[in-house]
Design a protein around this motif. Sequence first.
Motif, PDB file in Angstrom:
ATOM      1  N   GLY A  45      43.216  12.903  46.480  1.00 16.54           N
ATOM      2  CA  GLY A  45      44.711  12.804  46.866  1.00 16.54           C
ATOM      3  C   GLY A  45      45.440  14.103  46.995  1.00 16.54           C
ATOM      4  N   LEU A  46      44.933  15.060  47.297  1.00 18.08           N
ATOM      5  CA  LEU A  46      45.497  16.536  47.424  1.00 18.08           C
ATOM      6  C   LEU A  46      45.736  16.574  48.798  1.00 18.08           C
ATOM      7  N   SER A  47      46.962  16.748  49.268  1.00 19.22           N
ATOM      8  CA  SER A  47      47.068  17.223  50.637  1.00 19.22           C
ATOM      9  C   SER A  47      47.752  18.585  51.018  1.00 19.22           C
ATOM     10  N   LYS A  48      48.654  18.960  49.980  1.00 20.64           N
ATOM     11  CA  LYS A  48      49.566  20.149  49.992  1.00 20.64           C
ATOM     12  C   LYS A  48      48.718  20.954  48.844  1.00 20.64           C
ATOM     13  N   ILE A  49      48.120  21.970  49.055  1.00 19.68           N
ATOM     14  CA  ILE A  49      47.435  22.804  48.190  1.00 19.68           C
ATOM     15  C   ILE A  49      47.716  24.381  48.360  1.00 19.68           C
ATOM     16  N   MET A  50      47.518  24.864  47.185  1.00 17.34           N
ATOM     17  CA  MET A  50      47.886  26.385  46.978  1.00 17.34           C
ATOM     18  C   MET A  50      46.461  26.771  46.874  1.00 17.34           C
ATOM     19  N   THR A  51      46.366  28.082  47.552  1.00 14.27           N
ATOM     20  CA  THR A  51      44.963  28.882  47.313  1.00 14.27           C
ATOM     21  C   THR A  51      45.485  29.945  46.170  1.00 14.27           C
ATOM     22  N   MET A  52      44.637  30.423  45.397  1.00 11.29           N
ATOM     23  CA  MET A  52      44.666  31.621  44.586  1.00 11.29           C
ATOM     24  C   MET A  52      43.685  32.545  45.106  1.00 11.29           C
ATOM     25  N   GLU A  53      44.053  33.775  45.643  1.00 10.10           N
ATOM     26  CA  GLU A  53      43.070  34.416  46.196  1.00 10.10           C
ATOM     27  C   GLU A  53      42.991  36.111  45.502  1.00 10.10           C
ATOM     28  N   PHE A  54      42.185  36.896  45.848  1.00  7.10           N
ATOM     29  CA  PHE A  54      42.096  38.304  45.593  1.00  7.10           C
ATOM     30  C   PHE A  54      42.407  38.594  44.352  1.00  7.10           C
ATOM     31  N   LEU A  55      42.199  37.928  43.239  1.00  7.10           N
ATOM     32  CA  LEU A  55      42.274  38.469  41.753  1.00  7.10           C
ATOM     33  C   LEU A  55      41.571  39.607  41.563  1.00  7.10           C
ATOM     34  N   SER A  56      42.412  40.601  40.867  1.00  7.03           N
ATOM     35  CA  SER A  56      41.936  41.967  40.859  1.00  7.03           C
ATOM     36  C   SER A  56      42.543  42.388  39.697  1.00  7.03           C
ATOM     37  N   VAL A  57      41.999  43.185  38.763  1.00  5.51           N
ATOM     38  CA  VAL A  57      42.454  43.943  37.588  1.00  5.51           C
ATOM     39  C   VAL A  57      41.847  45.151  37.661  1.00  5.51           C
ATOM     40  N   SER A  58      42.605  46.333  37.830  1.00  7.66           N
ATOM     41  CA  SER A  58      42.032  47.604  37.720  1.00  7.66           C
ATOM     42  C   SER A  58      41.339  48.208  36.320  1.00  7.66           C
ATOM     43  N   LYS A  59      40.095  48.501  36.470  1.00  5.35           N
ATOM     44  CA  LYS A  59      39.678  49.074  35.309  1.00  5.35           C
ATOM     45  C   LYS A  59      40.287  49.452  33.977  1.00  5.35           C
ATOM     46  N   PRO A  60      41.263  50.200  34.199  1.00  5.50           N
ATOM     47  CA  PRO A  60      42.101  50.911  33.286  1.00  5.50           C
ATOM     48  C   PRO A  60      42.947  49.725  32.443  1.00  5.50           C
ATOM     49  N   PHE A  61      43.118  48.764  33.107  1.00  3.98           N
ATOM     50  CA  PHE A  61      43.807  47.622  32.504  1.00  3.98           C
ATOM     51  C   PHE A  61      43.225  46.193  32.167  1.00  3.98           C
ATOM     52  N   ARG A  62      41.729  46.398  32.109  1.00  4.69           N
ATOM     53  CA  ARG A  62      41.179  45.117  31.716  1.00  4.69           C
ATOM     54  C   ARG A  62      41.083  44.905  30.244  1.00  4.69           C
ATOM     55  N   SER A  63      40.695  43.660  29.799  1.00  6.16           N
ATOM     56  CA  SER A  63      41.167  42.965  28.555  1.00  6.16           C
ATOM     57  C   SER A  63      40.367  44.069  27.562  1.00  6.16           C
TER      58      SER A  63
END
Length: 166
Positions: A45-63
Amino acid sequence: MSGSEPGFCALHCYCVFDLERPTAKDHSYFERYLPGAIDKIKAEGLSKIMTMEFLSVSKPFRSQKLGISLGHVLVSLGLKLRKMLQVDGIITSARADVGAANLAYRLGAKPLIKDLQINGCATDIVFWDKKEVATADREAEAKYIEKYWREKSDLLSGNQTIRFAA
């Protein structure tokens, strides 16, 4: 920051597609999701969707270094954006080998296609439907999600206001 550190901490991109339009279904973004993926989304039942792309976290800022997950913060901001834009759902490719898929599932995503190889990496194609989803399951991230959401900026594009976080 010293000169040896990167100039960014994290990145996450979003696009909106109307799957009722033939151009959306034929868009190159969906080529890697196999022909049946769009039909599966539409069956939900989904027609208008959003994509989430290119999630990147630089190494000095990782958890491990910060004590919070900026990936978690960014995905949660994307979920809030989905609600604001009133799209039916979200689709993304989430790497299973680095924990992105597990994060997506913790935040309410459903698997669409599991164990797909994209660029040599184990990847799940996941989606969030119209249901409400949690945006934080740890207090440390929740604080930053709300802070960045409150401080988001607005940009103008033509006659439309586009909002983005952080």
